[in-house]
Motif scaffolding. Sequence first.
Motif, PDB file in Angstrom:
ATOM      1  N   GLY A  13      37.874 -32.874  21.957  1.00 33.55           N
ATOM      2  CA  GLY A  13      38.663 -34.053  21.649  1.00 33.55           C
ATOM      3  C   GLY A  13      39.093 -34.835  22.865  1.00 33.55           C
TER       4      GLY A  13
ATOM      5  N   TYR B 168      35.463 -38.086  20.618  1.00 29.42           N
ATOM      6  CA  TYR B 168      34.462 -37.160  20.099  1.00 29.42           C
ATOM      7  C   TYR B 168      33.249 -37.061  21.008  1.00 29.42           C
ATOM      8  CZ  TYR B 168      32.376 -41.581  18.593  1.00 29.42           C
ATOM      9  OH  TYR B 168      31.862 -42.846  18.567  1.00 29.42           O
TER      10      TYR B 168
ATOM     11  N   GLN C  79      40.983 -25.589   8.001  1.00 25.55           N
ATOM     12  CA  GLN C  79      41.844 -26.672   8.469  1.00 25.55           C
ATOM     13  C   GLN C  79      42.147 -27.597   7.302  1.00 25.55           C
ATOM     14  OE1 GLN C  79      42.826 -26.567  11.892  1.00 25.55           O
ATOM     15  NE2 GLN C  79      41.831 -24.586  11.559  1.00 25.55           N
TER      16      GLN C  79
ATOM     17  N   PRO D 245      43.269 -31.192   7.139  1.00 26.91           N
ATOM     18  CA  PRO D 245      43.650 -32.556   7.523  1.00 26.91           C
ATOM     19  C   PRO D 245      43.948 -33.392   6.290  1.00 26.91           C
ATOM     20  CG  PRO D 245      41.282 -32.312   7.599  1.00 26.91           C
ATOM     21  CD  PRO D 245      41.847 -30.950   7.274  1.00 26.91           C
TER      22      PRO D 245
ATOM     23  N   THR E 212      35.489 -26.598  17.492  1.00 25.97           N
ATOM     24  CA  THR E 212      36.164 -27.789  17.988  1.00 25.97           C
ATOM     25  C   THR E 212      37.643 -27.785  17.630  1.00 25.97           C
ATOM     26  OG1 THR E 212      35.530 -28.975  15.985  1.00 25.97           O
ATOM     27  CG2 THR E 212      34.091 -29.221  17.908  1.00 25.97           C
ATOM     28  N   ASP E 213      38.033 -26.956  16.657  1.00 18.76           N
ATOM     29  CA  ASP E 213      39.422 -26.928  16.199  1.00 18.76           C
ATOM     30  C   ASP E 213      40.260 -25.844  16.856  1.00 18.76           C
ATOM     31  OD1 ASP E 213      39.708 -28.811  13.574  1.00 18.76           O
ATOM     32  OD2 ASP E 213      37.692 -28.023  13.777  1.00 18.76           O
TER      33      ASP E 213
ATOM     34  N   ARG F 218      43.784 -28.513  18.356  1.00 20.98           N
ATOM     35  CA  ARG F 218      44.110 -29.852  17.844  1.00 20.98           C
ATOM     36  C   ARG F 218      45.606 -29.986  17.620  1.00 20.98           C
ATOM     37  NH1 ARG F 218      39.872 -33.050  15.758  1.00 20.98           N
ATOM     38  NH2 ARG F 218      37.869 -31.998  15.644  1.00 20.98           N
TER      39      ARG F 218
END
Length: 652
Positions: free
Chosen positions: A117, A144, A606, A608, A632-633, A652
């Motif tokens: 990120g 990204y 996750q 969101p 990525t999280d 994140r």
Amino acid sequence: MKTLIRTVVAGAALATAISACTSAPGGTAPVKQRLQVRLVSYNGCDDLLAGLREHAASNVGQWGFGGPMPMYMTRQKSADATADTAPEHSTTNTHEAGVDEPDLVKTDGNRIITVAGGTLRIIDTATRKVTGSVKLTKADEPAYAPADLLVSGDRALVLYRGGDIMYKTFAPVGETRYLLVDLSGAPKVLGTIKPQGTYVDARMVGSTVRLVTRSRPDITFPEPKQNASEAEMKKANEAAVRRAPLDAWLPKIQITDAAGTVTKKTVDCARVSHPADYTGTSLLTVHTIDLAQGLTEAGTDPISLAADGDTVYGTGQSLYVTSNPRWWLPVPMAAVEDTPQAPATEPEPTEPSPSAKVTLSPEPTPTPTAPPEETEVHRFDIGKPGPPSYVASGKVPGRLLNQYSLSEYDGNLRVATTLNSEAQKTSTSSVYVLKADTLDKVGEVGGLGAGERIYSVRFIGPVGYCVTFKQVDPLYTLDLRDPAAPKVTGELKITGYSAYLHPGADGRLIGIGQEASEKGRTLGTQISLFDVSDPANPKRLSQMFQKNSGSEAEWDPHAFLYWPKTGLSVIPLNTYEQNKEEIGAVVLKIDDSAVTKLGMIKHPVQRPKDGAYQPSIQRAMVIGDSIWTVSTDGVQVNDATTLAEQAYIPLR
């Protein structure tokens, strides 16, 4: 290679910065010989401009350089002072021992460094907490954008790829830039290099990084006149090329130090060389940065070669860049309807699919003549400190799969390629042996997988392994002890294919790929264990098969973890069944006789605002008695024996 002309210079001369360039005949350097290799430079700036213009003009078409955008793109021990006290740990899975490769996560055992990120974070492996972070992207930049890392001691080099908006995604990925980050305390950016062009790849030996970028000439082509013919458009573009100044080709570099002071440079024409045959449509630039010294004057003074490149392979002494710069279809932008045999889990093709159907515009367009399928190979000597020196260039028929199709051993370079017929209805694969200091051919062995293409290659010392596939998977074993007479010693035919090959225990080879039906339809991820102790009789000892699944490790070896001490292996695995989806990483035990599934690791779901999702695991590491997995999280820690979750660190 063709007979080389113009000035011949020693490799050492290339590494010497010349403060001014001249087109006067008196500026010609004396002829020298180095290892019987005749290297080609230019007789000053005027000669450089004339050569680039002439070659580029002969390669420009009605749509500019290379026609429209390519329809397809290719899917490649820390020096820390506390290393002695670090827990035992795995590192990035690399092609050659001692040559580190950029990846999205690095560890020295005591800490994990990752970029996600747009933010670099440091995780302390003892406390399992984020202990430092620094934002690397600005508010108007895409967070990204993919970034890779190289780390030596308390210095990290973050590599942002830019320029080619069609690399992996159809979205812009920002500009190419290399950021040097200090990790000794609170992480901070020490400097930034913004080269002109696209980041290709990099390799690090010790603390010295060699970065390869590719740039194209900055030439604006005229708008086509109404009802202009193809010949008229091409002629107008040729005229634009012949008017272009030298500045249009010479790569630009912008360096920003920690205080924000900006220095702009242009590669000196005296530091540009060329092979005997080149297109003039692109330049390769090799930057040298010693992370221990930082962005010094020597580290920001690169060399360039009038050539193209998309695949990088490195050893401790050599850096190779290869390409086939004319592979795209020179046709107008078109609707492409692709009907491949295999699902998306198959490794992305390195060339247009033979089954691609191109629908042109209604206006009649001449059928282009397909260029020869050739792989260009360029070698740089990186055995000494400072900038590398250009050594030689050569060509072999066919196309490479990836960097594992290359291997330098005992003074020779082995190259594995697939050559398609003009109509792409038949193909055959071969291994060529080239003398490393001249890139002249020494020997070859062909006839591998008639009608098939290479799906994976691995060279291990004097032995080679090659997998070709269309309906069944022949695994070929190759005897390369005699460079002039390489030969096939064994063949194993099984269904499916291996997209990546990895050395296992003594006499064992691990394959990661796809199982397939007898008609060649892929069915799901398979992990194979081969017995290659008898080169004449390779056998598969064991197989783990997961139906309707795919793994990133099939096309990116960095995603594959194998820990020889215990035989532990971890690979990302996404399984898709009707009304069911399982995303995580499969944990395996691979010994000298079997592949055994131990379980799955999954990251927390996750939630969101736009809905819940399961993060895909991208990398895995062994640190001490734990398995660390990265998405990525977040980063998760699991017990290496029981697979019980021990911690989760959100990113994140």
